[in-house]
Design an enzyme around this catalytic site. Sequence first.
Site, short mmCIF file in Angstrom:
data_model
loop_
_atom_site.label_atom_id
_atom_site.label_comp_id
_atom_site.label_asym_id
_atom_site.label_seq_id
_atom_site.Cartn_x
_atom_site.Cartn_y
_atom_site.Cartn_z
N ILE A 91 1.42 9.47 -1.51
CA ILE A 91 1.99 10.11 -0.33
C ILE A 91 2.62 9.13 0.55
O ILE A 91 3.37 9.18 1.47
CB ILE A 91 1.22 11.21 0.23
CG1 ILE A 91 -0.45 10.57 0.83
CG2 ILE A 91 0.89 12.24 -0.54
CD1 ILE A 91 -0.97 11.18 1.64
N GLY A 94 2.77 1.03 1.71
CA GLY A 94 3.00 0.18 2.71
C GLY A 94 2.55 -1.37 2.24
O GLY A 94 2.14 -1.48 1.18
N GLY A 95 3.11 -2.15 2.99
CA GLY A 95 2.65 -3.62 2.52
C GLY A 95 1.16 -3.82 2.46
O GLY A 95 0.73 -4.71 1.80
N MET A 96 0.41 -3.12 3.14
CA MET A 96 -1.11 -3.28 3.37
C MET A 96 -1.95 -2.18 2.53
O MET A 96 -2.88 -2.44 2.18
CB MET A 96 -1.71 -3.25 4.62
CG MET A 96 -2.86 -3.96 4.92
SD MET A 96 -3.73 -3.61 6.58
CE MET A 96 -4.33 -2.04 6.43
N VAL A 99 -1.10 5.03 -0.23
CA VAL A 99 -1.99 6.35 0.32
C VAL A 99 -1.85 7.29 -0.78
O VAL A 99 -0.88 7.57 -1.25
CB VAL A 99 -1.73 6.69 1.49
CG1 VAL A 99 -2.71 8.06 2.00
CG2 VAL A 99 -1.84 5.49 2.58
N LYS A 116 -6.66 5.61 0.84
CA LYS A 116 -6.08 4.53 0.99
C LYS A 116 -6.53 3.24 0.08
O LYS A 116 -7.73 2.97 0.47
CB LYS A 116 -6.14 4.22 2.49
CG LYS A 116 -4.83 2.89 2.90
CD LYS A 116 -4.83 2.81 4.40
CE LYS A 116 -3.63 1.98 4.90
NZ LYS A 116 -3.58 1.87 5.93
N ASP A 209 0.37 -0.06 17.36
CA ASP A 209 1.48 0.43 16.45
C ASP A 209 1.80 1.88 16.94
O ASP A 209 2.04 2.76 15.73
CB ASP A 209 1.02 -0.26 14.97
CG ASP A 209 2.50 -0.11 14.27
OD1 ASP A 209 2.26 0.24 12.89
OD2 ASP A 209 3.47 -0.28 14.66
#
Length: 821
Positions: A91, A94-96, A99, A116, A209
């Site tokens: 779903i 990202g870079g880290m 998920v 995650k 953020d």
Amino acid sequence: MTADTSRWQRLRTIFDELVELPPAEQDRRLEALPAEELELRAEIRSLLQAERRAGNRFEHAPTLADEFSDILPDDPKPGARIGPYRVAREIGRGGMGAVYEAFRDDAAFTKRVAIKTVPSGRDTEQILRRFRHERQILARLDHKNIAALLDGGVSEDGRPYFAMEYVEGERIDLYCDRLRLGLRERLQLMRQVCAAVHYAHQHLVVHRDLKPSNVLVAPDGTVKLLDFGIAKLVDPGDSDEQLTESGVLPMTTSYASPEQLRGDLVNTATDVYSLGLMLYELLAGRRAFQVGELPLLEARRRMLEEAPPPPGVNGEIDSIILMALRKEPERRYASVERLSGDLSRYLSGLPIHAQPDSFGYRARKFASRHRAAVGAMGVILLTLIGGLVVTLWQFGIARRERAKTEAVNRFLQDLLATSASDGNSTSPPQGQRTVSEVLDAATRRLETENLSANPGVKATLQQIIGSSYLSQGQYALAEQNLRAALAAQGHLFGENSPEMLRTLLSLAQLSLTKADYAGAEDFFQRRITILRREEKRGTIPPEMLASALSDFGVLRRARGNSKEAELLLREAIALKPTIAPESRGGLGQVETLLALTWLDQGKFAEAEEYARRLIAGFRALPNPATASLCSGLTLLGSILMERGELVEAQAELEEAEKLYRQLFDANYAPIYDNIRLQAQVDYLAGRLSEGLVKIDRALDQYRRHAGTQYVNFATALTVKGLILGKAGRADEAERILREAAGLRAAHLPNEHFMTALTKGALGEVLLSRRRFAEAEPLLVESYATLKQTQATDNRRVQGARQRLVELYTAWNRPELLSKLP
């Protein structure tokens, strides 16, 4: 720095700038890049297209793994297992982290979660460190508006993961637009966001953020804050260096604060700024800074140097948003709680605290930007000096107030981790010893720190420390600090200033605790009208007025007027809609006091129903171990005792005493009110020796800390007299009950129900000694007063009548017995 590293940093910076922009703006910005960066432009465009195809809600920082995905281990596919969870679909990515929607369907239970984990090829030490950091952050947080951490571990292929609450929702801006929500509904959603961020700040976490894509709204309207991947612990041991790569601080530039853009240290003011950007976008329908077509450096310059135009919503909302968006952190709202409070005041039709920048401030900023022009206009400006002096003086006061707030906040950072629980925190309750040590350390530091140039800071800290000691039952230290604060504030701020009113209110509360009713009466009679006026003006918060009204109610009850006390308490509770949810912790005790006035009036059924409802609410809090729960349990125990349900009454009172001792100092006054009630239960249950021990403990504490004028001192004497009378020690019982009757006559009206109960107890002892003529007037007065002041079919009234029946029977006066109503 190598050429490759420099190129990578450039790519990442530009990508971060563009990722949150609409596709058209992304293309325009890319076309504006220099011709020598054509290759870089193509690479960034490819990454942005991949980002859009994934529909990713999470920040994406590209890595070299993107170019070698065909030789890296496969990421989990639908049906694969991560720990005890079965993957349904991806779903977000990202870079880290990636998920996945997943389900736990083993023998333990079935639950839908969001997993995650670190994507293939991105498990560098820096990424893993940030991943563990996010898991550490989430483990500290448990709030209804924050996606909760449920589980964590390491997958079979060695990658760390954690399971979060699955949020079925839509990002907040799209949700508002789809439902065409009005201003009020959008503000209410943002107050939920503020509640989540404020809670994080209370637990020393700065999000860093905040943006619409990190806030989802569930179908029922509940907001959920996501993605603490670059959050920061406000902790001396926490370093941004461990969470960055090549010195580049993580952020989403479009929603970054000026201090983030400059690379300065961040604190809670950073999140206030980002919330201001979100408010602007959510209410104005556009971003605060329209920099889509500008080169990156020019866009940053504008965001750092220029103020955004007013959102154009309305005057008050514009002021709130622009205060949150001030460039200087110290000029924004001092906390997210203050920002949320202003939104609440607007929604309630009350004056807000945010004000537009003064002319003096704008003039100073103009002068700093245009020194030559100002110099040339010196002669003209001289004509304005007379008008500016007052404005600049007022600006100086405001600036000093902001500086004072910042200094106080820095000083109190050490107290955050061990602050007393207010029921809205999910931290476990701290023992009194820990709180005492922190307060003692703060006092010592205050004595040694040179604050001669900032007497207002010192006075504010003394007031805060004194009030904290008072709330913990350390009365001598409370008075010492409060008196010192008051002496300074009188010179600094003047009589009836908000600072002085707050300290005087704490001293009035101390007077109530010590049963110095004359001292408390002086404060409330002179200043309750002023407090009402200042709350309407917005110079004091509504929770401060509610506290004052509650304490005035306590005083009126102690002086024998439960009905007036009820009116004051209802006025305090009526302020609830104007008080921010995170500041309503004290209202639980106000509601308990309201039920106590019903108990005074003999309305046992109403009081019991209300008390049980209050207790259920207190127990449902994330951390139920609060003073409000203690007072609620004690109240319920008292009601049950009056109704003759002694076993349950004892259980409620004992639970309350145990919790009181966990939370407060051993000298905390309500502990001994509780013990007095336990002694009364023992008397009614026939446990006379146990009751005598307890009532002596309560009386000893009252003598040492409150004095004989305390309303419950005479109550305790009455209980002791009844115990001694039933134990056959009539001489002692009569002496003690006459002392109690004398105190009632000195401090309460003759028609007060407590006076009637003491007279009835004395009459009962005289009856047992067959001194019928002396007992009769006491028992007749007691019965008449209780009939007048108590509800019908009341056990107090029934008991008073039964004493008269026993008197006339023993006295052989059937003619009087027959006349009893």
